[in-house]
Design an enzyme around this catalytic site. Structure first.
Site, PDB file in Angstrom:
ATOM      1  N   LYS A  98       0.847  -1.283   0.016  1.00 18.62           N
ATOM      2  CA  LYS A  98      -0.089   0.027   0.171  1.00 18.62           C
ATOM      3  C   LYS A  98       0.862   1.255   0.056  1.00 18.62           C
ATOM      4  O   LYS A  98       1.728   1.480   1.133  1.00 18.62           O
ATOM      5  CB  LYS A  98      -1.034  -0.002   1.365  1.00 18.62           C
ATOM      6  CG  LYS A  98      -2.012   1.235   1.144  1.00 18.62           C
ATOM      7  CD  LYS A  98      -2.829   1.520   2.298  1.00 18.62           C
ATOM      8  CE  LYS A  98      -3.344   2.602   2.350  1.00 18.62           C
ATOM      9  NZ  LYS A  98      -4.070   3.300   3.767  1.00 18.62           N
ATOM     10  N   GLY A 159      -7.619   9.832   9.647  1.00 13.92           N
ATOM     11  CA  GLY A 159      -7.881   9.740  11.007  1.00 13.92           C
ATOM     12  C   GLY A 159      -8.876  10.672  11.255  1.00 13.92           C
ATOM     13  O   GLY A 159      -9.252  10.753  12.629  1.00 13.92           O
ATOM     14  N   ALA A 185      -9.491   6.202   4.306  1.00 16.72           N
ATOM     15  CA  ALA A 185      -9.269   7.129   5.055  1.00 16.72           C
ATOM     16  C   ALA A 185     -10.377   7.986   5.369  1.00 16.72           C
ATOM     17  O   ALA A 185     -11.019   8.499   4.427  1.00 16.72           O
ATOM     18  CB  ALA A 185      -7.916   8.188   4.539  1.00 16.72           C
ATOM     19  N   GLY A 186     -10.486   8.106   6.664  1.00 18.91           N
ATOM     20  CA  GLY A 186     -11.778   9.278   6.975  1.00 18.91           C
ATOM     21  C   GLY A 186     -13.026   8.698   7.049  1.00 18.91           C
ATOM     22  O   GLY A 186     -13.933   9.732   7.762  1.00 18.91           O
ATOM     23  N   ASN A 207      -9.669   2.137   9.721  1.00 14.45           N
ATOM     24  CA  ASN A 207      -8.824   2.201  10.541  1.00 14.45           C
ATOM     25  C   ASN A 207      -9.437   2.637  12.160  1.00 14.45           C
ATOM     26  O   ASN A 207      -9.799   2.016  12.890  1.00 14.45           O
ATOM     27  CB  ASN A 207      -7.272   2.239  10.494  1.00 14.45           C
ATOM     28  CG  ASN A 207      -6.446   1.953  11.619  1.00 14.45           C
ATOM     29  OD1 ASN A 207      -5.050   2.261  11.402  1.00 14.45           O
ATOM     30  ND2 ASN A 207      -6.818   1.609  12.774  1.00 14.45           N
ATOM     31  N   THR A 208      -9.163   4.020  12.133  1.00 14.29           N
ATOM     32  CA  THR A 208      -9.474   4.890  13.479  1.00 14.29           C
ATOM     33  C   THR A 208     -10.686   4.633  13.982  1.00 14.29           C
ATOM     34  O   THR A 208     -10.873   4.472  15.178  1.00 14.29           O
ATOM     35  CB  THR A 208      -9.040   6.366  12.858  1.00 14.29           C
ATOM     36  OG1 THR A 208      -7.610   6.374  12.544  1.00 14.29           O
ATOM     37  CG2 THR A 208      -9.423   7.154  14.144  1.00 14.29           C
TER      38      THR A 208
END
Length: 264
Positions: A98, A159, A185-186, A207-208
């Site tokens: 990645k 994040g 992301a986000g 993830n976050t």
């Protein structure tokens, strides 16, 4: 039944990819990955011990048998990203990478020029490149033309948990792309993931939103269900939307009977 996703020749049943940062412990990470049923889990080359030591990220992932997707997070330019990818391949025995190049440490936005340059070099070197990129349809096409196995446009800054801020650009990328599109992301809520899948994204990476939630295991399961529901809705074909009411059944006969009754 949802079909398998194929990226770089690898077949995946799950369309939810998960990250490994910000979890409070290895045990919490392990339980979340299990609950997510993700088969592809990303981890930063710079944050793990690659030379045999027991590692709180790498060790549980190896025990679970998931496919490792090393990422080049922290690379500030193409040269650093290529070097990180080469280390990962040497130590982990995988050509999957990645690609992340973000020199700005405040917003962590990917550098489009360096990302394209690194993609070209890594493809020539035999890597299966999955580049994290701006939600730019022109850049996404350039990356695909350079040989990227998929494109991974950001929904919002890494994040941030702000959801699909780049919704319209991602819609264009999905419409035009000849390689899989993974929204990355986000994404802050399972509903964000469901919407991305309803739009036709091939997968999402989260993830976050999982790691910092009150219960990462439950949140991972929620995202898993949302991704499945969103994909099934896309495959079923969403109904057309209107700016006015549309009766679910024909009322004309009923209203005509009422009028006739009142006029007697």
């Amino acid at each position: 039944m949802q079909g398998n996703l194929v990226i770089g020749g690898k077949k995946l049943k799950s369309r939810l990819f998960v990250g490994t940062g910000k979890f409070s412990s290895a045990d919490v990470l392990r339980k979340a990955v299990i609950a997510s049923e993700s088969e592809l889990v990303t981890m930063s080359v710079k944050r793990v011990h690659l030379h045999g030591e027991k590692d709180e990220i790498l060790t549980p992932l190896r025990e679970l048998g998931v496919t490792l997707l090393p990422n080049t997070a922290g690379a500030r330019n193409a040269k650093e990203a290529v070097y990180a990818a080469q280390i990962a391949r040497e130590c982990l025995g995988t050509s999957l990478i990645k690609l992340e190049v973000h020199p700005d440490q405040r917003y962590l936005l990917p550098d489009p020029v360096e990302t394209l340059s690194a993609t070209e070099e890594l493809v020539r070197d035999g890597f299966t490149v999955m580049p994290y990129c701006q939600a730019d349809p022109v850049l996404a096409k350039r990356l695909a033309d350079a040989g990227a196995a998929c494109v991974m446009p950001l929904a919002a800054p890494i994040g941030s948990n702000r959801g699909l801020l780049m919704k319209e650009m991602i819609r264009i990328i999905i419409e035009q792309s000849e390689v899989p599109v993974v929204v990355d992301a986000g994404l802050g809520r399972p509903s964000d993931a469901a919407l991305a899948m309803e739009m036709g994204a091939d997968a999402v990476l989260v993830n976050t939103a999982i790691a910092v939630s009150g219960n990462p295991e439950k949140m991972a399961a929620a995202f898993r269900k949302a991704v499945i529901a969103g994909r099934e809705a896309y495959e079923a074909g969403l109904g057309e939307s209107f700016n006015y009411a549309s009766a679910t059944s024909d009322l004309s006969g009923f209203l005509k009977s009422l009028d006739e009754e009142q006029n007697r």
